[in-house]
Write a protein that holds these residues in place. Structure first.
Motif, mmCIF file in Angstrom:
data_model
loop_
_atom_site.group_PDB
_atom_site.id
_atom_site.type_symbol
_atom_site.label_atom_id
_atom_site.label_comp_id
_atom_site.label_asym_id
_atom_site.label_seq_id
_atom_site.Cartn_x
_atom_site.Cartn_y
_atom_site.Cartn_z
ATOM 1 N N ILE A 51 0.746 -1.269 -0.061
ATOM 2 C CA ILE A 51 0.089 -0.031 0.102
ATOM 3 C C ILE A 51 0.743 1.267 0.005
ATOM 4 O O ILE A 51 1.817 1.334 1.068
ATOM 5 C CB ILE A 51 -0.766 -0.008 1.295
ATOM 6 N N ILE A 52 0.894 2.111 -0.961
ATOM 7 C CA ILE A 52 1.635 3.057 -1.171
ATOM 8 C C ILE A 52 0.753 4.407 -0.803
ATOM 9 O O ILE A 52 1.739 5.629 -0.552
ATOM 10 C CB ILE A 52 2.274 3.311 -2.384
ATOM 11 N N LYS A 53 -0.552 4.353 -0.910
ATOM 12 C CA LYS A 53 -1.166 5.562 -0.792
ATOM 13 C C LYS A 53 -2.416 5.401 -0.076
ATOM 14 O O LYS A 53 -3.220 4.535 -0.552
ATOM 15 C CB LYS A 53 -1.254 6.463 -1.867
ATOM 16 N N LEU A 54 -2.958 6.230 1.044
ATOM 17 C CA LEU A 54 -4.407 6.101 1.359
ATOM 18 C C LEU A 54 -5.081 7.546 0.864
ATOM 19 O O LEU A 54 -4.494 8.391 1.464
ATOM 20 C CB LEU A 54 -4.261 5.829 3.011
ATOM 21 N N ASP A 55 -6.266 7.481 0.422
ATOM 22 C CA ASP A 55 -6.873 8.547 -0.048
ATOM 23 C C ASP A 55 -8.170 8.440 0.850
ATOM 24 O O ASP A 55 -9.144 8.059 0.482
ATOM 25 C CB ASP A 55 -7.156 8.788 -1.440
ATOM 26 N N SER A 56 -8.175 9.380 1.864
ATOM 27 C CA SER A 56 -9.546 9.478 2.564
ATOM 28 C C SER A 56 -10.541 10.332 1.834
ATOM 29 O O SER A 56 -11.866 10.157 2.188
ATOM 30 C CB SER A 56 -9.218 9.886 4.120
ATOM 31 N N ASN A 100 -11.805 7.669 -0.486
ATOM 32 C CA ASN A 100 -11.837 6.403 0.002
ATOM 33 C C ASN A 100 -11.262 5.275 -0.847
ATOM 34 O O ASN A 100 -12.065 4.145 -0.912
ATOM 35 C CB ASN A 100 -13.338 5.894 0.371
ATOM 36 N N ASN A 101 -10.288 5.661 -1.488
ATOM 37 C CA ASN A 101 -9.239 4.589 -2.171
ATOM 38 C C ASN A 101 -8.168 4.311 -1.501
ATOM 39 O O ASN A 101 -7.502 5.204 -0.852
ATOM 40 C CB ASN A 101 -8.894 4.971 -3.516
ATOM 41 N N THR A 149 -5.744 1.019 -7.992
ATOM 42 C CA THR A 149 -6.664 1.889 -7.231
ATOM 43 C C THR A 149 -7.616 0.823 -6.660
ATOM 44 O O THR A 149 -8.514 0.383 -7.556
ATOM 45 C CB THR A 149 -6.955 3.083 -7.723
ATOM 46 N N ILE A 150 -7.988 0.926 -5.303
ATOM 47 C CA ILE A 150 -9.034 -0.054 -4.730
ATOM 48 C C ILE A 150 -9.946 0.727 -4.159
ATOM 49 O O ILE A 150 -9.347 1.615 -3.073
ATOM 50 C CB ILE A 150 -8.323 -1.180 -4.019
ATOM 51 N N ALA A 151 -11.083 0.663 -4.041
ATOM 52 C CA ALA A 151 -12.079 1.291 -3.122
ATOM 53 C C ALA A 151 -12.199 0.666 -1.841
ATOM 54 O O ALA A 151 -12.036 -0.514 -1.909
ATOM 55 C CB ALA A 151 -13.453 1.476 -3.665
ATOM 56 N N PHE A 152 -12.274 1.376 -0.943
ATOM 57 C CA PHE A 152 -12.379 0.860 0.544
ATOM 58 C C PHE A 152 -13.560 -0.013 0.567
ATOM 59 O O PHE A 152 -13.330 -1.361 1.269
ATOM 60 C CB PHE A 152 -12.489 1.926 1.620
ATOM 61 N N ASN A 153 -14.751 0.228 -0.256
ATOM 62 C CA ASN A 153 -15.949 -0.709 0.140
ATOM 63 C C ASN A 153 -15.814 -2.065 -0.618
ATOM 64 O O ASN A 153 -16.719 -2.906 -0.467
ATOM 65 C CB ASN A 153 -17.113 0.281 -0.503
#
Length: 109
Positions: free
Chosen positions: A76-81, A84-85, A97-101
């Motif tokens: 995991i290189i980035k958390l985009d709040s 939500n990805n 890019t993966i959605a949290f849901n």
């Protein structure tokens, strides 16, 4: 005992539209509904995501997309709040890019 091929043997007598409908029907048999995660499972996933991001650990992420479950292995290189990805760098250096849901489970390796 006869070697019955089911509806495949009739494919030459069918219109292409009918063959396409049969193929779609067979693919629908393998689709699954998205599992619903409860609040405890979501909390565990969030903790695992934060831990893997903080330490730069390699993870295996299972995601749900269009009726099937896919596994991705990477870091995991980035958390985009805001969106939500998460951005996952795979072992072959491509980024996904993966959605949290859509995340079903995470395993830290």
């Amino acid at each position: 005992m006869s070697n019955d091929r089911g509806t495949i043997k009739w494919a030459s007598l069918m219109l292409p539209e009918h063959v396409k409908l049969l193929q779609d029907m067979w693919q629908d048999d393998y689709r699954m509904t998205k599992p619903v995660l409860d609040s405890q499972e979501i909390e565990v996933l969030n903790a695992q995501i934060l831990e893997a991001f903080e330490y730069g650990s390699t993870v295996s992420v299972s995601i749900y997309s269009d009726g099937t479950v896919f596994d991705h292995i990477g870091v995991i290189i980035k958390l985009d709040s805001q969106t939500n990805n998460i951005i996952l760098q795979l072992t072959d250096s491509t980024q996904v890019t993966i959605a949290f849901n859509d995340i079903l489970s995470i395993t830290i390796r």
